[in-house]
Structure formats: C-alpha cells, structure tokens
Design a protein around this motif. Structure first.
Motif, PDB file in Angstrom:
ATOM      1  N   ASP A  81      11.497 -28.299  -3.597  1.00 19.58           N
ATOM      2  CA  ASP A  81      10.859 -28.185  -2.145  1.00 19.58           C
ATOM      3  C   ASP A  81      10.453 -26.628  -2.127  1.00 19.58           C
ATOM      4  OD1 ASP A  81      10.819 -30.894  -1.902  1.00 19.58           O
ATOM      5  OD2 ASP A  81      12.068 -31.041  -0.273  1.00 19.58           O
ATOM      6  N   ARG A  82      11.397 -25.940  -2.413  1.00 18.01           N
ATOM      7  CA  ARG A  82      10.991 -24.519  -2.153  1.00 18.01           C
ATOM      8  C   ARG A  82      10.369 -23.806  -3.295  1.00 18.01           C
ATOM      9  NH1 ARG A  82      17.017 -22.153  -0.340  1.00 18.01           N
ATOM     10  NH2 ARG A  82      15.834 -20.078  -0.796  1.00 18.01           N
ATOM     11  N   LEU A  83      10.258 -24.587  -4.692  1.00 21.08           N
ATOM     12  CA  LEU A  83       9.310 -23.977  -5.771  1.00 21.08           C
ATOM     13  C   LEU A  83       8.155 -24.463  -5.376  1.00 21.08           C
ATOM     14  CD1 LEU A  83      11.796 -25.072  -8.899  1.00 21.08           C
ATOM     15  CD2 LEU A  83      11.143 -22.776  -8.121  1.00 21.08           C
ATOM     16  N   LEU A  84       7.846 -25.800  -4.698  1.00 19.30           N
ATOM     17  CA  LEU A  84       6.686 -26.317  -4.433  1.00 19.30           C
ATOM     18  C   LEU A  84       5.988 -25.596  -3.299  1.00 19.30           C
ATOM     19  CD1 LEU A  84       7.330 -30.158  -4.871  1.00 19.30           C
ATOM     20  CD2 LEU A  84       5.831 -28.909  -6.109  1.00 19.30           C
ATOM     21  N   HIS A  85       6.902 -24.982  -2.443  1.00 21.51           N
ATOM     22  CA  HIS A  85       6.444 -24.190  -1.247  1.00 21.51           C
ATOM     23  C   HIS A  85       5.753 -22.854  -1.514  1.00 21.51           C
ATOM     24  CE1 HIS A  85       6.145 -22.997   2.803  1.00 21.51           C
ATOM     25  NE2 HIS A  85       6.812 -21.769   2.710  1.00 21.51           N
ATOM     26  N   ALA A  86       5.841 -22.535  -2.938  1.00 26.50           N
ATOM     27  CA  ALA A  86       5.386 -20.971  -3.428  1.00 26.50           C
ATOM     28  C   ALA A  86       3.944 -21.170  -4.003  1.00 26.50           C
ATOM     29  CB  ALA A  86       6.396 -20.265  -4.237  1.00 26.50           C
ATOM     30  N   ASP A  87       3.402 -19.994  -3.986  1.00 29.19           N
ATOM     31  CA  ASP A  87       2.096 -19.920  -4.785  1.00 29.19           C
ATOM     32  C   ASP A  87       2.579 -19.154  -6.257  1.00 29.19           C
ATOM     33  OD1 ASP A  87       0.058 -20.767  -2.674  1.00 29.19           O
ATOM     34  OD2 ASP A  87       1.111 -19.094  -1.749  1.00 29.19           O
ATOM     35  N   VAL A  88       3.374 -18.385  -6.174  1.00 33.18           N
ATOM     36  CA  VAL A  88       4.034 -17.713  -7.365  1.00 33.18           C
ATOM     37  C   VAL A  88       5.438 -17.936  -7.444  1.00 33.18           C
ATOM     38  CG1 VAL A  88       4.281 -15.574  -8.579  1.00 33.18           C
ATOM     39  CG2 VAL A  88       2.215 -16.022  -7.223  1.00 33.18           C
ATOM     40  N   ILE A  89       5.958 -18.542  -8.703  1.00 34.00           N
ATOM     41  CA  ILE A  89       7.171 -18.673  -9.090  1.00 34.00           C
ATOM     42  C   ILE A  89       7.707 -17.470  -9.905  1.00 34.00           C
ATOM     43  CG2 ILE A  89       9.072 -19.904 -10.094  1.00 34.00           C
ATOM     44  CD1 ILE A  89       7.195 -22.443  -9.459  1.00 34.00           C
ATOM     45  N   TYR A  90       8.688 -16.499  -9.570  1.00 30.13           N
ATOM     46  CA  TYR A  90       8.973 -15.371 -10.277  1.00 30.13           C
ATOM     47  C   TYR A  90      10.485 -15.468 -10.645  1.00 30.13           C
ATOM     48  CZ  TYR A  90       9.472 -10.530 -11.401  1.00 30.13           C
ATOM     49  OH  TYR A  90       9.672  -9.268 -11.858  1.00 30.13           O
ATOM     50  N   VAL A  91      10.544 -15.704 -12.196  1.00 31.66           N
ATOM     51  CA  VAL A  91      11.758 -16.042 -12.815  1.00 31.66           C
ATOM     52  C   VAL A  91      12.186 -14.658 -13.232  1.00 31.66           C
ATOM     53  CG1 VAL A  91      12.974 -17.509 -14.356  1.00 31.66           C
ATOM     54  CG2 VAL A  91      10.864 -18.308 -13.207  1.00 31.66           C
ATOM     55  N   ALA A  92      13.616 -14.227 -12.737  1.00 30.23           N
ATOM     56  CA  ALA A  92      13.924 -12.751 -13.017  1.00 30.23           C
ATOM     57  C   ALA A  92      14.831 -12.963 -14.309  1.00 30.23           C
ATOM     58  CB  ALA A  92      14.619 -12.409 -11.919  1.00 30.23           C
TER      59      ALA A  92
ATOM     60  N   LEU B 186      16.766 -29.852 -13.407  1.00 27.76           N
ATOM     61  CA  LEU B 186      15.485 -29.408 -12.642  1.00 27.76           C
ATOM     62  C   LEU B 186      14.308 -29.493 -13.614  1.00 27.76           C
ATOM     63  CD1 LEU B 186      17.221 -26.449 -11.077  1.00 27.76           C
ATOM     64  CD2 LEU B 186      16.351 -28.628  -9.967  1.00 27.76           C
ATOM     65  N   ALA B 187      14.359 -29.730 -14.939  1.00 27.87           N
ATOM     66  CA  ALA B 187      13.441 -29.365 -15.567  1.00 27.87           C
ATOM     67  C   ALA B 187      11.955 -30.184 -15.430  1.00 27.87           C
ATOM     68  CB  ALA B 187      13.617 -29.624 -17.242  1.00 27.87           C
ATOM     69  N   ASP B 188      12.088 -31.358 -15.199  1.00 22.50           N
ATOM     70  CA  ASP B 188      10.887 -32.143 -14.805  1.00 22.50           C
ATOM     71  C   ASP B 188      10.111 -31.928 -13.758  1.00 22.50           C
ATOM     72  OD1 ASP B 188      11.244 -33.523 -17.276  1.00 22.50           O
ATOM     73  OD2 ASP B 188      11.932 -35.480 -16.328  1.00 22.50           O
ATOM     74  N   GLY B 189      11.040 -31.406 -12.682  1.00 21.62           N
ATOM     75  CA  GLY B 189      10.451 -31.080 -11.126  1.00 21.62           C
ATOM     76  C   GLY B 189       9.824 -29.626 -11.182  1.00 21.62           C
ATOM     77  N   PHE B 190      10.422 -28.692 -11.936  1.00 17.55           N
ATOM     78  CA  PHE B 190      10.274 -27.415 -12.113  1.00 17.55           C
ATOM     79  C   PHE B 190       8.999 -27.301 -12.736  1.00 17.55           C
ATOM     80  CE2 PHE B 190      12.496 -23.122 -12.113  1.00 17.55           C
ATOM     81  CZ  PHE B 190      11.474 -22.419 -12.303  1.00 17.55           C
ATOM     82  N   LEU B 191       8.785 -27.975 -13.896  1.00 19.82           N
ATOM     83  CA  LEU B 191       7.471 -28.138 -14.790  1.00 19.82           C
ATOM     84  C   LEU B 191       6.471 -28.893 -14.005  1.00 19.82           C
ATOM     85  CD1 LEU B 191       6.432 -27.799 -17.640  1.00 19.82           C
ATOM     86  CD2 LEU B 191       6.899 -30.239 -18.035  1.00 19.82           C
ATOM     87  N   GLU B 192       6.802 -29.561 -13.117  1.00 17.27           N
ATOM     88  CA  GLU B 192       5.444 -30.209 -12.122  1.00 17.27           C
ATOM     89  C   GLU B 192       4.866 -29.180 -11.303  1.00 17.27           C
ATOM     90  OE1 GLU B 192       2.807 -32.536 -11.013  1.00 17.27           O
ATOM     91  OE2 GLU B 192       3.823 -33.019 -12.729  1.00 17.27           O
ATOM     92  N   ALA B 193       6.155 -28.385 -10.841  1.00 12.00           N
ATOM     93  CA  ALA B 193       5.606 -27.164  -9.839  1.00 12.00           C
ATOM     94  C   ALA B 193       4.869 -26.081 -10.580  1.00 12.00           C
ATOM     95  CB  ALA B 193       7.016 -26.489  -9.245  1.00 12.00           C
TER      96      ALA B 193
END
Length: 222
Positions: A79-90, A106-113
C-alpha cells in the motif's frame, strides 16, 4: 515502466532533469518512498546513506516516506509503494535486497506498483531488476563475498526485467579498485551484457526503450 538506474543516487542536474521529465510534474507535487533495505546489510559508517537520503529529500517532495521491506505486513508495504509517485530503492547489499523482496513475497505486488510509477535505483537498488542477478553473475563479477556474508551461495532475481546487468561505481574514489582494467577483466569472462557506469551516470528505461544519460563515464559490454 520507467526506471532511472544510477550508481550513486540523483546527484547532478542531468539526472534531476531526467527524473522530473519522467515524473511529469514538479517534485513538490509528488510523493516519494525511500526504501533503505539494502543498506542495513552493510557494516560500518553509513554516512553515505545519510548523504543520499538528504540529497533526495532536498528536492522538496510533497511527501517523503521511508519504507523498510522487512518486518512489516505485506499489504502495508505494498500500500505504501502504491501511495508513492516515485519509488526510490537505495544502495547497499543487492543480494540482501533481492532476498528481502522474494522472501517476503513482495515481487508480484512490487512489480505491479512499478508499472505506473517512476523507479529510481541507487547502486544495489539499480541492480536487482536484471534476470542475471544470480549466483553465476556473482562469480563473474566477483561479488560472492556479498552473498556469503548472508550465509547464501545463490540468489533468485526478484523481477528479471532486463536482459543486461548493471555494475556501478566505475572509477569511483570510494571504490578505487573499479577502474577500466577492472571492467575489462569482468567483461572478458562475462556471458551477458553489462553496463559499467560511474557515479555521474544513469541508465534510463522508458517503456522498454533504454538509453544512458551521463555527466561522467560509462561503457557497455559487449
């Protein structure tokens, strides 16, 4: 999908302009979520991580979220990934990051985001999207110590989006061994394409089209 895959974060005007263009609106009208997971597997001083976070925060976002991938309910993370416009992976240990994604389902949901957002990678955060993130590539690149410190000998690529691999920090003062000769030695034994990029360079992917933006130096093998 839109990716800006950097070696050392968004640190020059060319990269900032590219991110703003991909986002399609001012930073002040957008939400970013910062994922620090890879960094926690790295020992020692984390000033580099603090500096990166501060540099990103200084762009002036509407909302700046920080999201650890481990220890939280799966749906809360997504849900928090989906709330963002930019996902920044450090940055940090890319194998720990990949295992955190696969191990927490998390892979499938992350990929959908990712399908409708901009993803920015910093070092490890840029490396996890290749299908060549495997034990074999660890041997080729010379990264097996980063796997062994996790008590592992292999890793499953969480996404497998790209048919090429990215290796950051070419000619970086923080990694003095990563000179042109180092890149040539790896290239000589690699059986997959590799982008070697310095800290002023990014590989940009927009709707499947790949190009490189740079104020520094990079090379593609082969």
């Amino acid at each position: 999908m839109n990716f800006l895959l950097t070696a050392a974060g968004v640190r020059n005007e060319t990269q900032r302009d590219a991110l703003r263009d991909m986002l399609g609106k001012p930073f002040g009208a957008a939400n970013v979520v910062y994922v620090p997971t890879a960094s926690v597997a790295e020992p020692g001083d984390h000033g580099w991580s603090v500096a990166d976070m501060n540099r990103l925060y200084a762009l002036g976002w509407q909302e700046f979220d920080i999201l650890e991938l481990n220890g939280l309910p799966r749906q809360l993370v997504l849900d928090r990934l989906l709330h963002a416009d930019v996902i920044y992976v450090a940055g940090g240990n890319h194998y720990h990051l990949a295992r955190s994604i696969t191990g927490n389902d998390l892979a499938d949901g992350f990929l959908e985001a990712l399908r409708s957002r901009v993803c920015v990678g910093f070092s490890a955060g840029s490396m996890i999207f290749s299908r060549h993130l495997t034990g074999h590539s660890a041997d080729v690149i010379g990264d097996t110590a980063d796997l062994h410190v996790l008590g592992a000998t292999d890793v499953q690529p969480p996404f497998g989006l790209f048919d090429w691999y990215l290796k950051p920090h070419l000619n970086s003062p923080d990694f003095p061994e990563r000179d042109d000769a180092w890149a040539e030695r790896i290239a000589a034994r690699a059986d997959f394409p590799i982008y070697f990029i310095d800290d002023e360079t990014a590989v940009r992917v927009r709707d499947g089209e790949v190009d490189v933006i740079s104020e520094g130096k990079w090379r593609l093998h082969p």
